[in-house]
Write an enzyme that holds these catalytic residues in place. Structure first.
Site, PDB file in Angstrom:
ATOM      1  N   GLY A  21      39.264  38.681  44.016  1.00 23.37           N
ATOM      2  CA  GLY A  21      37.919  38.380  43.808  1.00 23.37           C
ATOM      3  C   GLY A  21      37.906  36.848  44.391  1.00 23.37           C
ATOM      4  O   GLY A  21      38.693  36.458  45.302  1.00 23.37           O
ATOM      5  N   ASP A 139      35.088  29.291  32.965  1.00 25.17           N
ATOM      6  CA  ASP A 139      34.626  30.580  33.343  1.00 25.17           C
ATOM      7  C   ASP A 139      34.942  31.508  32.143  1.00 25.17           C
ATOM      8  O   ASP A 139      35.376  32.679  32.294  1.00 25.17           O
ATOM      9  CB  ASP A 139      35.547  31.115  34.580  1.00 25.17           C
ATOM     10  CG  ASP A 139      34.925  32.060  35.318  1.00 25.17           C
ATOM     11  OD1 ASP A 139      33.688  32.470  35.272  1.00 25.17           O
ATOM     12  OD2 ASP A 139      35.563  32.799  36.047  1.00 25.17           O
TER      13      ASP A 139
END
Length: 478
Positions: A21, A139
């Site tokens: 990612g 996050d």
């Protein structure tokens, strides 16, 4: 990119890529020194940096990963090591079994409120530990919440955690659209309320089956976070829904505190929780399929399959820490009359506000995993903790950490480490901590003796932590 048999730092052999990612690539690897499987995150270094900027980025990544590695909570996936090879930071973490909340929502749709509330309590526990250490997760989102076979939740990806009070990330903001608090989108300083906002957005998604600011384009999502209120989460019920809406307030000061959130989540009415639509074995196995998740701006976790038929150990569940020490015993240890608080599941705290003394006791039971029984899992976790804590010895900034030493007479094995942190405005006083970790069968326990306003020249007080741990060990043996 490393190949399948790449040996990192002469120790970690990369076996397979689990996901990739914006913040990096995650690998399954073998720690050849300890003969165990681990997850290795190859941190993505932004392109176009000058040599000086790249060096600063690398130093920052290593510092934050090391800070995250000091966080200890049953709901936190542990960071064990951070290495630098070829100007490339790598973070070594636990390889954990389970699947993400994000994946469960995609497969099952909206989830029962009581189930979501239980997840919220676990993640809240992890965040409170991080915030107590001055760290922000940055996050929190469904893809970073990992659910074990029994439904217990763990929060992953503390590798991009950051110190409180920093403005927007210098090398690209960590986080995911729809789960970043408004102040973070505006590049204002973040605080604990920012992580709690992200937790609220994640729980909203779980209970409603869709995110609170769902839009077709990322720019539209960001605009909705900044300018619009989400629909009231009807499936959550009146009280739980009101809590979620309060957690998503635009103004950080208007959001509920962690304590208020915990109280509200604990009061969500209990209803039968349906089984997942897929059979348990199917979604736990094989490990390679269960491990891969969509990686947003740094979200990741890895998985190893749970085994069956292994020895559980003496403890099917961890005992209540508050019941392992009497108030009289603690008063003798702390030389005063403390306040007792069950701060979170698996933890008890005794506090004397003046002159600032705190005794914390944590306990958690390890379960069989793969080919290992509960006691073996606990022994390996204990060995790993001993290694990672030992690696933190030394002075960094205003914090000094001592060596890890063995302690006798506590459980089957025990270690202790002292640390001292100077206050920001002086070199004469600070806070002192003596942390003792012990293992008994499949149970791990931790005793933390914390003192404030301690002179820098004052000797450490490890005896209180050792005495408390021996009393706990005696209680467990009855």
């Amino acid at each position: 990119m490393p190949g399948d048999l790449y040996l990192l730092a002469g120790r970690y052999r990369l076996i397979e890529r689990l996901g990739q990612g914006g913040a990096g690539t995650v690998w399954r690897a073998i720690d050849e020194m300890l003969d165990r499987q681990v997850a290795v995150k190859q941190v993505r270094v932004p392109e176009g940096l000058s040599p000086a900027e790249r060096a600063r980025f690398t130093d920052h990544a290593i510092h934050e990963a090391r800070s995250a590695g000091r966080l200890r909570d049953p709901a936190i996936v542990l960071v064990h090591d951070v290495v630098l090879e070829g100007h490339q930071p790598w973070i070594i973490m636990d390889l954990v079994s389970g699947r993400s909340l994000d994946k469960m929502i995609k497969e099952s749709g909206s989830l029962p409120p009581v189930f979501v509330a239980a997840i919220g309590l676990r993640v809240l526990s992890a965040l409170e530990v991080a915030h107590a250490h001055g760290m922000l997760h940055q996050d929190v989102k469904p893809a970073n919440i990992l659910l074990d076979g029994d439904g217990s939740a763990m929060l992953t990806d503390f590798g991009i955690a950051a110190q409180m009070g920093r403005p927007g990330d210098r090398y690209g903001s960590a986080g995911s659209p729809g789960y970043m608090a408004p102040e973070r989108l505006n590049e204002l300083p973040s605080g604990p309320a920012s992580d709690l906002w992200s937790l609220g957005a994640s729980l909203y998604t779980a209970v409603e089956g869709r995110s609170p600011f769902e839009r077709a384009l990322p720019a539209a999502v960001a605009a909705a976070v900044l300018l619009h209120e989400p629909p009231f989460p009807a499936r959550a019920g009146r009280d739980f829904g009101a809590l979620l809406m309060a957690m998503l307030a635009k103004d950080p000061a208007a959001r509920p505190t962690a304590g208020q959130i915990r109280q509200a989540l604990a009061g969500v009415p209990t209803v039968p929780v349906p089984r997942p639509r897929r059979a348990r074995r199917r979604w736990l196995l094989p490990a390679a399929l269960a491990a891969v998740v969509a990686l947003g701006a740094g979200g990741w976790y890895a998985a190893g399959a749970l085994g069956g038929g292994q020895e559980t150990g003496r403890f099917t569940t961890a005992p209540d820490p508050c019941a392992l020490l009497s108030d009289e015993q603690v008063a003798g240890l702390m030389k005063g009359k403390p306040e007792r608080t069950a701060t979170r599941p698996g933890e008890c705290q005794w506090l004397i506000r003046e002159p600032g003394r705190r005794l914390v006791l944590r306990a958690w039971a390890e379960k069989p995993a793969g080919e290992f029984g509960g006691p073996q899992v606990a022994q390996r976790r204990f060995t790993s903790e001993k290694t990672s804590r030992g690696a933190g010895e030394g002075t960094q900034g205003r914090e000094a950490r001592g060596r890890v030493s063995d302690v006798t007479g506590v459980g089957e094995a025990a270690i202790l480490q002292n640390s001292f942190t100077l206050y920001v405005n002086t070199n004469k006083t600070g806070t002192s901590d003596s942390t003792l970790l012990f293992r008994t069968s499949n149970l791990l326990g931790e005793v933390i003796w914390h003192r404030e306003d301690v002179p820098a020249a004052s000797p450490v007080d490890k005896e209180t932590a050792v005495a408390a741990a021996r009393l706990v060990s005696a209680a467990l043996s009855k």
